[in-house]
Motif scaffolding. Structure first.
Motif, PDB file in Angstrom:
ATOM      1  N   LEU A   1      34.491  33.289  45.356  1.00  0.00           N
ATOM      2  CA  LEU A   1      34.400  34.367  46.344  1.00  0.00           C
ATOM      3  C   LEU A   1      35.774  34.918  46.683  1.00  0.00           C
ATOM      4  O   LEU A   1      35.944  36.132  46.896  1.00  0.00           O
ATOM      5  CB  LEU A   1      33.704  33.849  47.602  1.00  0.00           C
ATOM      6  CG  LEU A   1      32.245  33.416  47.432  1.00  0.00           C
ATOM      7  CD1 LEU A   1      31.693  32.859  48.740  1.00  0.00           C
ATOM      8  CD2 LEU A   1      31.395  34.590  46.945  1.00  0.00           C
ATOM      9  N   ASN A   2      36.787  34.041  46.709  1.00  0.00           N
ATOM     10  CA  ASN A   2      38.148  34.488  47.011  1.00  0.00           C
ATOM     11  C   ASN A   2      38.692  35.401  45.919  1.00  0.00           C
ATOM     12  O   ASN A   2      39.263  36.460  46.200  1.00  0.00           O
ATOM     13  CB  ASN A   2      39.063  33.272  47.186  1.00  0.00           C
ATOM     14  CG  ASN A   2      40.501  33.678  47.463  1.00  0.00           C
ATOM     15  OD1 ASN A   2      40.790  34.395  48.418  1.00  0.00           O
ATOM     16  ND2 ASN A   2      41.412  33.229  46.626  1.00  0.00           N
ATOM     17  N   ILE A   3      38.531  35.003  44.651  1.00  0.00           N
ATOM     18  CA  ILE A   3      39.073  35.831  43.578  1.00  0.00           C
ATOM     19  C   ILE A   3      38.220  37.088  43.371  1.00  0.00           C
ATOM     20  O   ILE A   3      38.711  38.089  42.840  1.00  0.00           O
ATOM     21  CB  ILE A   3      39.218  35.035  42.258  1.00  0.00           C
ATOM     22  CG1 ILE A   3      37.864  34.614  41.707  1.00  0.00           C
ATOM     23  CG2 ILE A   3      40.106  33.831  42.462  1.00  0.00           C
ATOM     24  CD1 ILE A   3      37.966  33.912  40.360  1.00  0.00           C
ATOM     25  N   LEU A   4      36.956  37.053  43.787  1.00  0.00           N
ATOM     26  CA  LEU A   4      36.126  38.252  43.729  1.00  0.00           C
ATOM     27  C   LEU A   4      36.734  39.346  44.608  1.00  0.00           C
ATOM     28  O   LEU A   4      36.806  40.519  44.218  1.00  0.00           O
ATOM     29  CB  LEU A   4      34.711  37.921  44.186  1.00  0.00           C
ATOM     30  CG  LEU A   4      33.691  39.067  44.151  1.00  0.00           C
ATOM     31  CD1 LEU A   4      33.427  39.492  42.723  1.00  0.00           C
ATOM     32  CD2 LEU A   4      32.389  38.627  44.813  1.00  0.00           C
ATOM     33  N   LYS A   5      37.208  38.974  45.792  1.00  0.00           N
ATOM     34  CA  LYS A   5      37.846  39.933  46.693  1.00  0.00           C
ATOM     35  C   LYS A   5      39.097  40.522  46.068  1.00  0.00           C
ATOM     36  O   LYS A   5      39.349  41.725  46.166  1.00  0.00           O
ATOM     37  CB  LYS A   5      38.191  39.233  48.012  1.00  0.00           C
ATOM     38  CG  LYS A   5      38.861  40.135  49.040  1.00  0.00           C
ATOM     39  CD  LYS A   5      39.174  39.386  50.318  1.00  0.00           C
ATOM     40  CE  LYS A   5      40.288  38.399  50.101  1.00  0.00           C
ATOM     41  NZ  LYS A   5      40.730  37.749  51.364  1.00  0.00           N
ATOM     42  N   GLU A   6      39.873  39.703  45.377  1.00  0.00           N
ATOM     43  CA  GLU A   6      41.097  40.180  44.723  1.00  0.00           C
ATOM     44  C   GLU A   6      40.762  41.169  43.609  1.00  0.00           C
ATOM     45  O   GLU A   6      41.447  42.178  43.426  1.00  0.00           O
ATOM     46  CB  GLU A   6      41.880  39.000  44.161  1.00  0.00           C
ATOM     47  CG  GLU A   6      43.219  39.361  43.563  1.00  0.00           C
ATOM     48  CD  GLU A   6      44.201  39.867  44.597  1.00  0.00           C
ATOM     49  OE1 GLU A   6      45.092  40.649  44.225  1.00  0.00           O
ATOM     50  OE2 GLU A   6      44.092  39.501  45.777  1.00  0.00           O
ATOM     51  N   GLY A   7      39.700  40.890  42.857  1.00  0.00           N
ATOM     52  CA  GLY A   7      39.293  41.804  41.789  1.00  0.00           C
ATOM     53  C   GLY A   7      38.887  43.163  42.314  1.00  0.00           C
ATOM     54  O   GLY A   7      39.260  44.198  41.753  1.00  0.00           O
ATOM     55  N   VAL A   8      38.136  43.183  43.412  1.00  0.00           N
ATOM     56  CA  VAL A   8      37.734  44.455  44.021  1.00  0.00           C
ATOM     57  C   VAL A   8      38.954  45.225  44.498  1.00  0.00           C
ATOM     58  O   VAL A   8      39.045  46.454  44.331  1.00  0.00           O
ATOM     59  CB  VAL A   8      36.759  44.196  45.188  1.00  0.00           C
ATOM     60  CG1 VAL A   8      36.491  45.482  45.968  1.00  0.00           C
ATOM     61  CG2 VAL A   8      35.453  43.614  44.665  1.00  0.00           C
ATOM     62  N   HIS A   9      39.947  44.530  45.055  1.00  0.00           N
ATOM     63  CA  HIS A   9      41.169  45.179  45.539  1.00  0.00           C
ATOM     64  C   HIS A   9      41.916  45.851  44.392  1.00  0.00           C
ATOM     65  O   HIS A   9      42.388  46.989  44.525  1.00  0.00           O
ATOM     66  CB  HIS A   9      42.068  44.145  46.219  1.00  0.00           C
ATOM     67  CG  HIS A   9      43.415  44.670  46.604  1.00  0.00           C
ATOM     68  ND1 HIS A   9      43.608  45.501  47.685  1.00  0.00           N
ATOM     69  CD2 HIS A   9      44.646  44.495  46.040  1.00  0.00           C
ATOM     70  CE1 HIS A   9      44.890  45.810  47.778  1.00  0.00           C
ATOM     71  NE2 HIS A   9      45.534  45.211  46.784  1.00  0.00           N
ATOM     72  N   LEU A  10      42.038  45.178  43.254  1.00  0.00           N
ATOM     73  CA  LEU A  10      42.758  45.754  42.116  1.00  0.00           C
ATOM     74  C   LEU A  10      42.041  46.991  41.575  1.00  0.00           C
ATOM     75  O   LEU A  10      42.679  47.986  41.225  1.00  0.00           O
ATOM     76  CB  LEU A  10      42.907  44.704  41.010  1.00  0.00           C
ATOM     77  CG  LEU A  10      43.947  43.609  41.259  1.00  0.00           C
ATOM     78  CD1 LEU A  10      43.921  42.606  40.118  1.00  0.00           C
ATOM     79  CD2 LEU A  10      45.344  44.205  41.391  1.00  0.00           C
ATOM     80  N   ILE A  11      40.723  46.936  41.494  1.00  0.00           N
ATOM     81  CA  ILE A  11      39.973  48.100  41.002  1.00  0.00           C
ATOM     82  C   ILE A  11      40.139  49.283  41.940  1.00  0.00           C
ATOM     83  O   ILE A  11      40.309  50.433  41.515  1.00  0.00           O
ATOM     84  CB  ILE A  11      38.481  47.734  40.827  1.00  0.00           C
ATOM     85  CG1 ILE A  11      38.320  46.725  39.686  1.00  0.00           C
ATOM     86  CG2 ILE A  11      37.642  48.977  40.554  1.00  0.00           C
ATOM     87  CD1 ILE A  11      36.908  46.212  39.522  1.00  0.00           C
ATOM     88  N   TRP A  12      40.109  49.010  43.247  1.00  0.00           N
ATOM     89  CA  TRP A  12      40.279  50.085  44.230  1.00  0.00           C
ATOM     90  C   TRP A  12      41.649  50.735  44.093  1.00  0.00           C
ATOM     91  O   TRP A  12      41.771  51.967  44.098  1.00  0.00           O
ATOM     92  CB  TRP A  12      40.090  49.524  45.641  1.00  0.00           C
ATOM     93  CG  TRP A  12      40.433  50.506  46.733  1.00  0.00           C
ATOM     94  CD1 TRP A  12      41.545  50.515  47.514  1.00  0.00           C
ATOM     95  CD2 TRP A  12      39.662  51.650  47.126  1.00  0.00           C
ATOM     96  NE1 TRP A  12      41.518  51.580  48.385  1.00  0.00           N
ATOM     97  CE2 TRP A  12      40.369  52.289  48.165  1.00  0.00           C
ATOM     98  CE3 TRP A  12      38.447  52.179  46.706  1.00  0.00           C
ATOM     99  CZ2 TRP A  12      39.896  53.431  48.777  1.00  0.00           C
ATOM    100  CZ3 TRP A  12      37.985  53.318  47.329  1.00  0.00           C
ATOM    101  CH2 TRP A  12      38.698  53.933  48.350  1.00  0.00           C
ATOM    102  N   ARG A  13      42.709  49.933  43.944  1.00  0.00           N
ATOM    103  CA  ARG A  13      44.054  50.483  43.803  1.00  0.00           C
ATOM    104  C   ARG A  13      44.171  51.325  42.541  1.00  0.00           C
ATOM    105  O   ARG A  13      44.819  52.372  42.541  1.00  0.00           O
ATOM    106  CB  ARG A  13      45.087  49.359  43.770  1.00  0.00           C
ATOM    107  CG  ARG A  13      45.452  48.801  45.126  1.00  0.00           C
ATOM    108  CD  ARG A  13      46.851  48.245  45.122  1.00  0.00           C
ATOM    109  NE  ARG A  13      47.837  49.254  44.776  1.00  0.00           N
ATOM    110  CZ  ARG A  13      49.097  48.988  44.498  1.00  0.00           C
ATOM    111  NH1 ARG A  13      49.519  47.740  44.508  1.00  0.00           N
ATOM    112  NH2 ARG A  13      49.945  49.950  44.178  1.00  0.00           N
ATOM    113  N   SER A  14      43.575  50.873  41.455  1.00  0.00           N
ATOM    114  CA  SER A  14      43.624  51.634  40.207  1.00  0.00           C
ATOM    115  C   SER A  14      42.908  52.967  40.361  1.00  0.00           C
ATOM    116  O   SER A  14      43.397  54.006  39.903  1.00  0.00           O
ATOM    117  CB  SER A  14      42.986  50.832  39.072  1.00  0.00           C
ATOM    118  OG  SER A  14      43.665  49.623  38.879  1.00  0.00           O
ATOM    119  N   ALA A  15      41.747  52.949  41.014  1.00  0.00           N
ATOM    120  CA  ALA A  15      40.989  54.189  41.214  1.00  0.00           C
ATOM    121  C   ALA A  15      41.786  55.179  42.061  1.00  0.00           C
ATOM    122  O   ALA A  15      41.827  56.380  41.758  1.00  0.00           O
ATOM    123  CB  ALA A  15      39.651  53.879  41.879  1.00  0.00           C
TER     124      ALA A  15
END
Length: 306
Positions: free
Chosen positions: A191-205
């Motif tokens: 669950l912790n790394i899931l949050k990090e993955g969403v953050h990276l995708i948002w920054r890229s977008a």
């Protein structure tokens, strides 16, 4: 680490180092899982596989981003780094889902753990390598203004926290005898790394959609324009627009001047303003449109009616 030393640590070199460290940590963590049978350590090894794939893709994208501008890409290839960050975010999410799937069965049917001393020692050693590399990459990312390096560093830090959580959970499982803690910690890590993955995708977008420069940079740019503007309004600036493209950022602004100025005089002042703006924000490319006072451009850089 001194900035001069970081200049020699290019994004390409650091990502090659990241590939090597990922291969080593995969070997260490897989051995730790093999020795202990811990699903938590298995989830840790899966995270390192994602590190490897991310570092390889990041290396390819940073190499593309370093290409000079050409006829088909007159503004350069800098945005390629956003694809690296987005791809890494997708892989992190995939790893998180895989960890949850692997841990769910063990949560319902816990299994005994073996050779915990060796398993934990190998996990800690691999985490130390990842932590050291992440520290260097964060510093280099600021120097080179590389979102690909920052994304890989964030991922490595996530891996360090993953390993720390796994070690803590396994320690508690051994001390208490509650074997289900092994799977519970693995799910918490996911669950912790899931949050990090969403953050990276948002920054890229946001980067791919031409996000404006950060507020602190915008404030520095506005301060430069205020310094050149005249109190009587004969020289003024408006319609300021900015956008980011990884290592580059761009500015468009209108500069209104007295109508009786010569073109040479106007061009001289514009050159001074451009140099001051580019000194205020590293990597900036400024475009200044000259307009006589009292004249407005029909197109203000926005879609739709004004």
């Amino acid at each position: 680490m001194p900035p001069n030393a970081l200049q020699h640590l290019t994004p390409q070199r650091l990502l090659i180092a990241s590939v090597g460290v990922a291969l080593l940590t995969i070997a260490l963590k897989t051995l730790a899982w093999h020795l202990t049978g811990s699903v938590g350590l298995l989830s840790d090894a899966m995270e390192s596989l994602v590190n490897l794939a991310s570092a390889v893709f990041g290396l390819v994208m940073v190499t593309v981003a370093a290409r000079p501008a050409d006829d088909d890409h007159p503004y350069g290839h800098h945005k390629a780094e956003y694809f690296s960050s987005g791809f890494e975010g997708i892989l992190i999410i995939a790893a998180a889902l895989g960890i949850v799937w692997a841990a769910s069965g063990r949560l319902l049917a816990p299994q005994p753990l073996q050779q915990m001393d060796w398993g934990l020692a190998l996990s800690v050693a691999s985490s130390a390598l990842n932590g050291l590399l992440a520290w260097v990459m964060f510093q280099a990312a600021r120097v080179h203004r590389s979102i690909a390096l920052e994304a890989d560093a964030r991922h490595l830090v996530t891996d360090v926290w993953t390993s720390a959580g796994v070690v803590l959970g396994l320690g508690l499982a051994v001390l208490t005898g509650w074997l289900w803690l092994d799977a519970a910690v693995a799910i918490g890590v996911a669950l912790n790394i899931l949050k990090e993955g969403v953050h990276l995708i948002w920054r890229s977008a946001q980067g791919l959609m031409d996000e404006a420069v950060p507020p602190e940079q915008l404030a520095r740019l506005q301060a430069v324009l205020d310094r050149f503007a005249r109190p009587d309004g004969s020289v003024r600036f408006d319609h300021l627009h900015t956008r980011q493209a990884a290592q580059r950022c761009y500015l468009d602004v209108h500069m209104h001047l007295p109508p009786d100025w010569t073109l040479a005089h106007a061009a001289e002042l514009r050159g001074e303003v451009e140099r001051a703006l580019m000194q205020a924000v590293e990597g900036l490319r400024a475009t200044i449109e000259l307009l006589p006072d009292g004249v407005e451009a029909h197109f203000h850089g926005q879609e739709g009616p004004p």
